[in-house]
Design an enzyme around this catalytic site. Sequence first.
Site, PDB file in Angstrom:
ATOM      1  N   ASN A   1       0.820  -1.251   0.104  1.00 38.93           N
ATOM      2  CA  ASN A   1      -0.054  -0.037   0.100  1.00 38.93           C
ATOM      3  C   ASN A   1       0.897   1.399   0.022  1.00 38.93           C
ATOM      4  OD1 ASN A   1      -1.917   2.035   0.578  1.00 38.93           O
ATOM      5  ND2 ASN A   1      -2.144   1.603   2.560  1.00 38.93           N
TER       6      ASN A   1
ATOM      7  N   LYS B   1       0.129   4.439  -0.242  1.00 38.61           N
ATOM      8  CA  LYS B   1      -0.513   5.513   0.287  1.00 38.61           C
ATOM      9  C   LYS B   1       0.002   6.706  -0.714  1.00 38.61           C
ATOM     10  CE  LYS B   1       0.180   3.571   4.879  1.00 38.61           C
ATOM     11  NZ  LYS B   1      -0.005   3.841   6.132  1.00 38.61           N
TER      12      LYS B   1
ATOM     13  N   HIS C   1      -9.500   1.156   4.908  1.00 31.91           N
ATOM     14  CA  HIS C   1      -8.381   1.485   5.602  1.00 31.91           C
ATOM     15  C   HIS C   1      -8.469   2.422   6.686  1.00 31.91           C
ATOM     16  CE1 HIS C   1      -4.201   2.893   6.211  1.00 31.91           C
ATOM     17  NE2 HIS C   1      -3.996   1.678   5.823  1.00 31.91           N
TER      18      HIS C   1
ATOM     19  N   GLU D   1      -6.980   4.961   7.887  1.00 34.72           N
ATOM     20  CA  GLU D   1      -6.864   6.152   7.292  1.00 34.72           C
ATOM     21  C   GLU D   1      -7.914   6.868   6.715  1.00 34.72           C
ATOM     22  OE1 GLU D   1      -3.000   5.727   5.495  1.00 34.72           O
ATOM     23  OE2 GLU D   1      -2.103   5.193   7.404  1.00 34.72           O
TER      24      GLU D   1
ATOM     25  N   GLU E   1      -5.518  -4.732  10.433  1.00 38.50           N
ATOM     26  CA  GLU E   1      -4.479  -3.920  10.723  1.00 38.50           C
ATOM     27  C   GLU E   1      -4.801  -2.932  11.820  1.00 38.50           C
ATOM     28  OE1 GLU E   1      -2.503  -2.891   6.412  1.00 38.50           O
ATOM     29  OE2 GLU E   1      -4.082  -1.474   7.187  1.00 38.50           O
TER      30      GLU E   1
ATOM     31  N   GLY F   1       2.126   2.332  10.726  1.00 38.44           N
ATOM     32  CA  GLY F   1       3.244   3.519  10.448  1.00 38.44           C
ATOM     33  C   GLY F   1       3.695   3.936  11.820  1.00 38.44           C
TER      34      GLY F   1
ATOM     35  N   SER G   1       3.207  -2.190  10.349  1.00 38.95           N
ATOM     36  CA  SER G   1       4.840  -2.108  10.909  1.00 38.95           C
ATOM     37  C   SER G   1       5.179  -3.527  10.365  1.00 38.95           C
ATOM     38  CB  SER G   1       5.073  -1.611  12.136  1.00 38.95           C
ATOM     39  OG  SER G   1       4.540  -0.219  12.367  1.00 38.95           O
TER      40      SER G   1
HETATM   41  C1  PEP Z   1      -1.069   0.394   5.813  1.00 36.79           C
HETATM   42  O1  PEP Z   1      -1.044   1.577   5.870  1.00 36.79           O
HETATM   43  O2  PEP Z   1      -1.594  -0.615   5.434  1.00 36.79           O
HETATM   44  C2  PEP Z   1       0.167  -0.317   6.844  1.00 36.79           C
HETATM   45  C3  PEP Z   1       0.203  -1.480   7.036  1.00 36.79           C
HETATM   46  O3  PEP Z   1       1.257   0.465   7.061  1.00 36.79           O
HETATM   47  P1  PEP Z   1       2.764   0.419   7.692  1.00 36.79           P
HETATM   48  O4  PEP Z   1       3.192  -1.122   7.032  1.00 36.79           O
HETATM   49  O5  PEP Z   1       3.529   1.349   7.483  1.00 36.79           O
HETATM   50  O6  PEP Z   1       2.537   0.200   9.240  1.00 36.79           O
END
Ligand code: PEP
Length: 249
Positions: free
Chosen positions: A11, A13, A95, A97, A166, A172, A211
């Site tokens: 992803n 972003k 997601h 976000e 998630e 992040g 992460s």
């Molecule tokens: C994501 O935004 O889907 C995600 C898992 O981000 P990160 O791997 O940076 O934590």
Amino acid sequence: MNTRRKLVVGNWKMHGSRKGNAELLDGIAGARPFGCDVAVCPPFPYLAETAVALAGTDIRWGAQDCSAHEQGAYTGEVSAGMLQEFGCRYVIVGHSERRAYHGESDQLVADKAKAALARGVTPIVCVGETLAQREAGETADVVKRQLAAVIHTLAHCAGEIVVAYEPVWAIGTGRTATPEQAQAVHALLRAQLRAATGSRADEMKLLYGGSVKPDNARELFAQADIDGGLIGGASLKAADFVAICRAAG
Ligand code: PEP
């Protein structure tokens, strides 16, 4: 380790540039073959170039969101039909976000998943709890409620989605769920899917995101109900993304 073929999805972003993307895609494609399915989800404007760059490879691509509507006066939105035209195999919906910054409700996420499936694009439905919810012992209730809306709306098609767990506190932040924490939530999501879809749930892919890095991917992917990962930050560096794909293969 289960026998389902793993899936690793990047992803991106709101990152990237035409030049940087070309280098990143080159680095990923050049590292094939992987022993798992691999996809990248760039921002919308880069989909066409991504499709060209990945043509002739087995790496797939997708988008990070889609509209719940087919077409119409919805300024700024992109329909699932448009994604289909650009060869998208996947679209991320729900997601955290988008839930947090765009106020997306469980029902809207479910409607987006339905719109995607109607166009043959597989929705990757994200669910996950905030830190406050985890600390209040609400993790199971939150993720089950988020998934229930999708199951209810998709009815007999619910078995066609990919689910990504998630935890919001792990996205992040550099703070990953332990493999045991992640597995516990995946197991209850699969049980919920089994109640809705029967044995189809045993073939469905449940990804972990939050992460994931080259040094923690293998242990996460070794869990019984974790079928790969949705990767944010680490999907922007070819070497890291490739290492994560190798950990899944
Ligand atoms: C994501 O935004 O889907 C995600 C898992 O981000 P990160 O791997 O940076 O934590």
